[in-house]
Design a protein around this motif. Structure first.
Motif, PDB file in Angstrom:
ATOM      1  N   ASP A  82      61.655  33.866  30.313  1.00  0.00           N
ATOM      2  CA  ASP A  82      61.747  34.964  29.336  1.00  0.00           C
ATOM      3  C   ASP A  82      62.383  36.171  30.026  1.00  0.00           C
ATOM      4  O   ASP A  82      61.744  36.858  30.822  1.00  0.00           O
ATOM      5  CB  ASP A  82      60.350  35.307  28.811  1.00  0.00           C
ATOM      6  CG  ASP A  82      60.381  36.375  27.724  1.00  0.00           C
ATOM      7  OD1 ASP A  82      61.392  37.098  27.627  1.00  0.00           O
ATOM      8  OD2 ASP A  82      59.391  36.478  26.976  1.00  0.00           O
ATOM      9  N   GLY A  83      63.651  36.426  29.721  1.00  0.00           N
ATOM     10  CA  GLY A  83      64.424  37.403  30.489  1.00  0.00           C
ATOM     11  C   GLY A  83      64.563  38.779  29.872  1.00  0.00           C
ATOM     12  O   GLY A  83      65.465  39.526  30.238  1.00  0.00           O
ATOM     13  N   ARG A  84      63.678  39.147  28.964  1.00  0.00           N
ATOM     14  CA  ARG A  84      63.834  40.453  28.324  1.00  0.00           C
ATOM     15  C   ARG A  84      63.691  41.606  29.316  1.00  0.00           C
ATOM     16  O   ARG A  84      64.327  42.644  29.171  1.00  0.00           O
ATOM     17  CB  ARG A  84      62.809  40.620  27.202  1.00  0.00           C
ATOM     18  CG  ARG A  84      63.218  39.868  25.955  1.00  0.00           C
ATOM     19  CD  ARG A  84      62.163  39.932  24.885  1.00  0.00           C
ATOM     20  NE  ARG A  84      61.114  38.958  25.105  1.00  0.00           N
ATOM     21  CZ  ARG A  84      60.169  38.673  24.218  1.00  0.00           C
ATOM     22  NH1 ARG A  84      60.131  39.315  23.068  1.00  0.00           N
ATOM     23  NH2 ARG A  84      59.256  37.748  24.469  1.00  0.00           N
ATOM     24  N   TYR A  86      64.775  41.898  32.220  1.00  0.00           N
ATOM     25  CA  TYR A  86      66.018  42.229  32.938  1.00  0.00           C
ATOM     26  C   TYR A  86      66.780  43.336  32.201  1.00  0.00           C
ATOM     27  O   TYR A  86      67.326  44.250  32.815  1.00  0.00           O
ATOM     28  CB  TYR A  86      66.931  40.995  33.066  1.00  0.00           C
ATOM     29  CG  TYR A  86      66.395  39.909  33.968  1.00  0.00           C
ATOM     30  CD1 TYR A  86      66.416  40.067  35.343  1.00  0.00           C
ATOM     31  CD2 TYR A  86      65.895  38.736  33.441  1.00  0.00           C
ATOM     32  CE1 TYR A  86      65.942  39.062  36.178  1.00  0.00           C
ATOM     33  CE2 TYR A  86      65.414  37.729  34.255  1.00  0.00           C
ATOM     34  CZ  TYR A  86      65.439  37.895  35.630  1.00  0.00           C
ATOM     35  OH  TYR A  86      64.968  36.908  36.447  1.00  0.00           O
ATOM     36  N   THR A  87      66.822  43.204  30.877  1.00  0.00           N
ATOM     37  CA  THR A  87      67.488  44.243  30.085  1.00  0.00           C
ATOM     38  C   THR A  87      66.733  45.568  30.216  1.00  0.00           C
ATOM     39  O   THR A  87      67.336  46.625  30.429  1.00  0.00           O
ATOM     40  CB  THR A  87      67.577  43.806  28.606  1.00  0.00           C
ATOM     41  OG1 THR A  87      68.554  42.770  28.488  1.00  0.00           O
ATOM     42  CG2 THR A  87      67.985  44.963  27.694  1.00  0.00           C
ATOM     43  N   ARG A  90      67.517  47.188  33.588  1.00  0.00           N
ATOM     44  CA  ARG A  90      68.846  47.830  33.680  1.00  0.00           C
ATOM     45  C   ARG A  90      68.886  49.118  32.874  1.00  0.00           C
ATOM     46  O   ARG A  90      69.496  50.099  33.294  1.00  0.00           O
ATOM     47  CB  ARG A  90      69.929  46.860  33.197  1.00  0.00           C
ATOM     48  CG  ARG A  90      70.185  45.729  34.173  1.00  0.00           C
ATOM     49  CD  ARG A  90      71.479  45.013  33.846  1.00  0.00           C
ATOM     50  NE  ARG A  90      72.642  45.861  34.107  1.00  0.00           N
ATOM     51  CZ  ARG A  90      73.858  45.600  33.625  1.00  0.00           C
ATOM     52  NH1 ARG A  90      74.065  44.551  32.855  1.00  0.00           N
ATOM     53  NH2 ARG A  90      74.865  46.395  33.916  1.00  0.00           N
ATOM     54  N   LEU A  91      68.255  49.096  31.692  1.00  0.00           N
ATOM     55  CA  LEU A  91      68.243  50.323  30.888  1.00  0.00           C
ATOM     56  C   LEU A  91      67.520  51.441  31.630  1.00  0.00           C
ATOM     57  O   LEU A  91      68.004  52.573  31.702  1.00  0.00           O
ATOM     58  CB  LEU A  91      67.583  50.061  29.529  1.00  0.00           C
ATOM     59  CG  LEU A  91      68.407  49.202  28.555  1.00  0.00           C
ATOM     60  CD1 LEU A  91      67.581  48.862  27.314  1.00  0.00           C
ATOM     61  CD2 LEU A  91      69.695  49.922  28.151  1.00  0.00           C
ATOM     62  N   PHE A 115      68.676  37.974  40.861  1.00  0.00           N
ATOM     63  CA  PHE A 115      68.886  38.571  39.538  1.00  0.00           C
ATOM     64  C   PHE A 115      68.092  39.877  39.410  1.00  0.00           C
ATOM     65  O   PHE A 115      68.569  40.874  38.894  1.00  0.00           O
ATOM     66  CB  PHE A 115      68.421  37.623  38.430  1.00  0.00           C
ATOM     67  CG  PHE A 115      69.209  36.343  38.324  1.00  0.00           C
ATOM     68  CD1 PHE A 115      70.590  36.374  38.187  1.00  0.00           C
ATOM     69  CD2 PHE A 115      68.571  35.109  38.341  1.00  0.00           C
ATOM     70  CE1 PHE A 115      71.313  35.202  38.057  1.00  0.00           C
ATOM     71  CE2 PHE A 115      69.287  33.933  38.219  1.00  0.00           C
ATOM     72  CZ  PHE A 115      70.670  33.971  38.080  1.00  0.00           C
ATOM     73  N   ARG A 118      69.511  42.764  41.388  1.00  0.00           N
ATOM     74  CA  ARG A 118      70.725  43.269  40.754  1.00  0.00           C
ATOM     75  C   ARG A 118      70.409  44.084  39.506  1.00  0.00           C
ATOM     76  O   ARG A 118      71.147  44.992  39.143  1.00  0.00           O
ATOM     77  CB  ARG A 118      71.650  42.104  40.389  1.00  0.00           C
ATOM     78  CG  ARG A 118      72.078  41.284  41.598  1.00  0.00           C
ATOM     79  CD  ARG A 118      73.512  40.872  41.467  1.00  0.00           C
ATOM     80  NE  ARG A 118      74.348  42.036  41.444  1.00  0.00           N
ATOM     81  CZ  ARG A 118      75.461  42.147  40.724  1.00  0.00           C
ATOM     82  NH1 ARG A 118      75.866  41.170  39.969  1.00  0.00           N
ATOM     83  NH2 ARG A 118      76.175  43.250  40.768  1.00  0.00           N
TER      84      ARG A 118
ATOM     85  N   GLU B 158      71.503  39.907  34.028  1.00  0.00           N
ATOM     86  CA  GLU B 158      70.698  40.266  32.852  1.00  0.00           C
ATOM     87  C   GLU B 158      70.602  39.117  31.852  1.00  0.00           C
ATOM     88  O   GLU B 158      69.616  39.013  31.109  1.00  0.00           O
ATOM     89  CB  GLU B 158      71.327  41.503  32.176  1.00  0.00           C
ATOM     90  CG  GLU B 158      70.519  42.048  31.001  1.00  0.00           C
ATOM     91  CD  GLU B 158      71.138  43.317  30.413  1.00  0.00           C
ATOM     92  OE1 GLU B 158      71.964  43.962  31.085  1.00  0.00           O
ATOM     93  OE2 GLU B 158      70.798  43.648  29.272  1.00  0.00           O
ATOM     94  N   PHE B 161      68.550  34.365  31.463  1.00  0.00           N
ATOM     95  CA  PHE B 161      67.330  33.834  30.832  1.00  0.00           C
ATOM     96  C   PHE B 161      67.252  34.359  29.400  1.00  0.00           C
ATOM     97  O   PHE B 161      66.341  35.085  29.018  1.00  0.00           O
ATOM     98  CB  PHE B 161      66.097  34.233  31.642  1.00  0.00           C
ATOM     99  CG  PHE B 161      66.134  33.744  33.070  1.00  0.00           C
ATOM    100  CD1 PHE B 161      65.686  32.472  33.395  1.00  0.00           C
ATOM    101  CD2 PHE B 161      66.646  34.536  34.084  1.00  0.00           C
ATOM    102  CE1 PHE B 161      65.737  32.005  34.701  1.00  0.00           C
ATOM    103  CE2 PHE B 161      66.700  34.080  35.397  1.00  0.00           C
ATOM    104  CZ  PHE B 161      66.242  32.811  35.705  1.00  0.00           C
ATOM    105  N   ARG B 243      61.961  34.426  20.326  1.00  0.00           N
ATOM    106  CA  ARG B 243      61.541  33.551  21.409  1.00  0.00           C
ATOM    107  C   ARG B 243      60.287  32.774  21.038  1.00  0.00           C
ATOM    108  O   ARG B 243      59.761  32.022  21.851  1.00  0.00           O
ATOM    109  CB  ARG B 243      61.299  34.366  22.689  1.00  0.00           C
ATOM    110  CG  ARG B 243      62.580  34.932  23.288  1.00  0.00           C
ATOM    111  CD  ARG B 243      62.292  35.839  24.453  1.00  0.00           C
ATOM    112  NE  ARG B 243      63.488  36.522  24.932  1.00  0.00           N
ATOM    113  CZ  ARG B 243      64.224  36.116  25.974  1.00  0.00           C
ATOM    114  NH1 ARG B 243      63.899  35.051  26.644  1.00  0.00           N
ATOM    115  NH2 ARG B 243      65.284  36.802  26.343  1.00  0.00           N
TER     116      ARG B 243
END
Lengths: 170, 552
Positions: A82-84, A86-87, A90-91, A115, A118, B158, B161, B243
């Protein structure tokens, strides 16, 4: 769960505070978004660092009024696919210029370190001891990056251009 | 061809080393199968019915002879001597051992091939018109832009995933050979009134359980802004895509639930905050990528060489092949040649290692060492001098890839189905094999004309049955294999989803039903050049339905 910061395993200065626990007078604490938003000024008024654990389905803009007074934001990976967060990371780093600790929590495995770095994370609650121990090695696994993010790494494109201008100069 | 430089090669090698570590941790038990799953998928490794399957990317469908030879080597050394070209400009090996995967990937890395992001919930292999760079009427070479996107998407911090897989396709021609309307993001390169190159951006297309055609979100995004615009779309999707339910996680559902207007508003708001940032493409960056695509040194040749004219007149087998396998090239005297991987009774898209080696040699001799892979599961040689066509045809025929059926009824698109795939409900390969036998007569096939049959063994639609002129979908009922048949679908610039003809039919009746439909078409068409799909458009499914079910 081992905490990695600055490439090494460190002692976590923050205490996770349960939602029904009494607010301690001092010391660094991590509180849930729910508890924090119920009375942010009361939490921020106390001595000691404050960090908020922010769920990955809630807009980080809700945190903006308090961001410069927070020492840490912990983002959550409920499952590592579940990659939410990451967003969100960055924000917080790139758009809202958050300079405090940005911590990855939940299902954090070595395979995500690059990841996460970064995307702007700088602290990692790692699920497995062996992954935490491997952090410094894994973080160096990649030496070339295609995308520009806020982590300041030079992208492949810019390296190519630098190479071109060097070869023109010489 | 695009030439990888040291930096591109480094990333591929570092990826192989990372995957070697992941496989070792899986084999030692340090990683559970559940943890390993997401990691292996992002390296193209599936656990299929019989074994691990390795899916390898062929970005925008372009291969060099050296790369094709290396694929042959992998097929021979680590698999059973063949590979399967898919509708996604990938090749799959179905019988590979987990322990050998890192070595196979290391062998491929030496020639700049990888399996990164050929599966998993990330940005998948970027596909493009397989005639890119040689199609006569294209606005620009879409591979330049596909490569820019490939680099952008590779190991994206980003978007690795995402809620679900994410597919891009690009075309720069009026005639869409990349099926952009059935992708998560479809890009059509065109020029605006000022002559600037930019993109029509389409979003939310896809097949599977809930098929949708993509909708235009922006009719012109400047080429400089294409990465930031795509990032805005991906960011909205990553945050708000569902999801909770794997079947509702694709961007097409988000676009459908919000409506394209609301979705566009979300994207444009996000874009407004980032559009002139670090993702803005500089002309020097585009020029650098463009400079690493090399094009053949074409000769000045006759567009109607004697060798060709004579061969067409002398040999009707050659003439038949020439008519449907050879397409116009943007350079006079040259042609694009499609190699059919659809022999009578064969498995669509399969090529043996020996065939791959032979094709690599022929590409070196006749096509400047370049091969293309199309979503129709055929290969192409993109730069063949017309005078060489007769000699090439004889050589291709020996290799078994000169079946004169390109775009005809036996040029079937077909997924591996129940014979290989653990998701599948029904066999698809035997249906394709039977149909290629039924329609083997070239005179009949020519009489029928252009007709695309697409077969999927399950609702996931790897065979793109929704957009087949005739689509065949395997379903399971009480332990038996049944097939739903749709007609009127197409994947080109006039994309449509097919309409169900009637109740599903059992395995043994499928070929008969398809023959009935084709016979009905021959009776209903107004002119010999009225395509099957145009007749369906004109008359609807009813006359076909009557023909099929009247006697059953």
């Amino acid at each position: 769960m081992p905490l990695v910061k600055g490439n090494v395993i460190v002692t976590d200065e923050f205490t996770h505070l349960a939602d029904d626990a009494e607010l301690p007078a001092d010391g660094a604490i991590l509180v849930s978004a729910e508890r924090f938003l119920a009375g942010p000024e009361a939490v921020l008024a106390r001595q000691g660092k404050i960090g908020v654990i922010w769920p990955n389905n809630r807009d980080v803009e809700d945190l903006l009024p308090y961001l410069n007074r927070l020492a840490a934001v912990a983002l959550v990976f409920p499952v590592f696919r579940d990659g939410r967060a990451y967003t969100q990371a960055r924000l917080l780093r790139e758009r809202y210029k958050f300079r405090g600790e940005l911590r990855a929590t939940g299902q954090v495995l070595r395979d995500q370190f690059v990841f996460m770095l970064r995307a702007g994370f700088d602290a990692f609650e790692v699920k497995k001891q062996s992954d935490a121990e491997a952090f410094a090695t894994v973080a160096k696994r990649y030496s070339v990056f295609y995308q520009p993010t806020g982590d300041g790494r030079v992208t492949a494109f810019h390296r190519r251009l630098m190479h071109l201008s060097e070869s023109v100069a010489s | 061809m695009y030439a990888y430089d040291e930096l591109d090669r480094t990333i591929v090698n570092e990826r192989v080393s990372e995957f070697r570590d992941q496989v070792a941790r899986r084999l030692s038990g340090e990683l559970t199968e559940d943890e390993f799953k997401s990691l292996r998928l992002m390296n193209g490794v599936y656990l299929q019915l019989h074994a691990y399957m390795l899916r390898i990317a062929i970005p925008y469908g372009t291969l060099s002879s050296a790369q094709l030879r290396r694929l042959a080597h992998v097929g021979r050394r680590y698999d059973r001597g063949y590979g399967h070209f898919t509708t996604r400009q990938n090749i799959q090996f179905h019988w590979i051992k987990l322990e050998q995967l890192p070595d196979a990937l290391a062998d491929l890395a030496e020639v700049g091939i990888h399996a990164m992001q050929t599966s998993g919930n990330c940005i998948r292999n970027i596909t493009a018109d397989q005639w890119a760079g040689v199609a006569p009427e294209e606005v620009d070479d879409p591979r330049i832009w596909a490569e820019i996107l490939r680099q952008y998407a590779t190991l994206h911090p980003e978007f690795s995933f995402l809620p679900r897989k994410f597919k891009f396709a690009i075309t720069a021609s009026r005639h869409d050979r990349a099926a952009i309307k059935v992708h998560d993001i479809g890009l059509r390169i065109h020029r605006n009134a000022e002559g600037e190159v930019g993109f029509e951006v389409l979003v939310g297309g896809g097949l599977g359980r809930t098929p949708f055609l993509a909708k235009t979100i922006n009719s012109f995004v400047s080429h400089r802004d294409i990465l930031s615009y795509c990032e805005a779309i991906l960011r909205v999707y990553n945050q708000y895509g569902r999801r909770d339910n794997i079947y509702k996680a694709r961007i097409k559902i988000l676009v459908h639930e919000l409506g394209i207007e609301k979705f566009k508003q979300e994207v444009e708001e996000e874009w407004a905050q980032m559009r002139d940032g670090a993702l803005t493409l500089e002309e020097s960056e585009i020029a650098d990528i463009r400079s690493r695509f090399t094009y053949p040194k074409y000769e000045t040749l006759s567009d109607t060489p004697d060798e060709l004219t004579k061969a067409v007149a002398a040999d009707r087998h050659f003439e038949a092949w020439y008519k449907n396998s050879v397409a116009p090239h943007k350079v006079p005297g040259y042609a694009i040649v499609t190699l059919s991987l659809k022999p009578e009774g064969g498995t669509p898209g399969d090529a043996t290692a020996d065939q791959m080696d032979a094709i690599a040699d022929l590409a070196e001799k006749y096509s400047f060492g370049e091969i293309r892979v199309g979503h129709e599961q055929n290969l192409a040689l993109p730069h063949v001098a017309k005078r060489d066509l007769p000699a090439l045809w004889r050589a291709l025929d020996k290799v078994g890839v000169a079946t004169p059926n390109v775009n005809l009824v036996s040029d079937i698109i077909c997924c591996p189905g129940l014979d290989y795939c653990s998701l599948s409900n029904a066999r698809s390969i035997p249906i394709a094999q039977e149909l290629t036998r039924r329609f083997a007569n070239p005179d009949t096939a020519n009489l029928i004309g252009r007709l695309h049959i697409n077969i999927s063994g399950c609702i996931n639609a790897c065979g793109h049955h929704h957009v087949g002129h005739i689509g065949i979908l395997g379903v399971e009922k009480n332990g038996e294999e049944f097939y739903q048949i749709t007609i009127g679908g197409r994947a080109d610039e006039h994309a449509e989803l097919g309409t169900l003809v009637g109740p599903a039919v059992p395995h043994e009746q499928v070929a008969d039903v398809i023959e009935d439909i084709v016979e009905a078409y021959l009776a209903l068409r107004q002119r010999p050049d009225e395509l099957f799909v145009d007749v369906v458009k004109r008359l609807g499914v009813e006359p076909f339905k009557e023909r099929v079910y009247a006697t059953r």
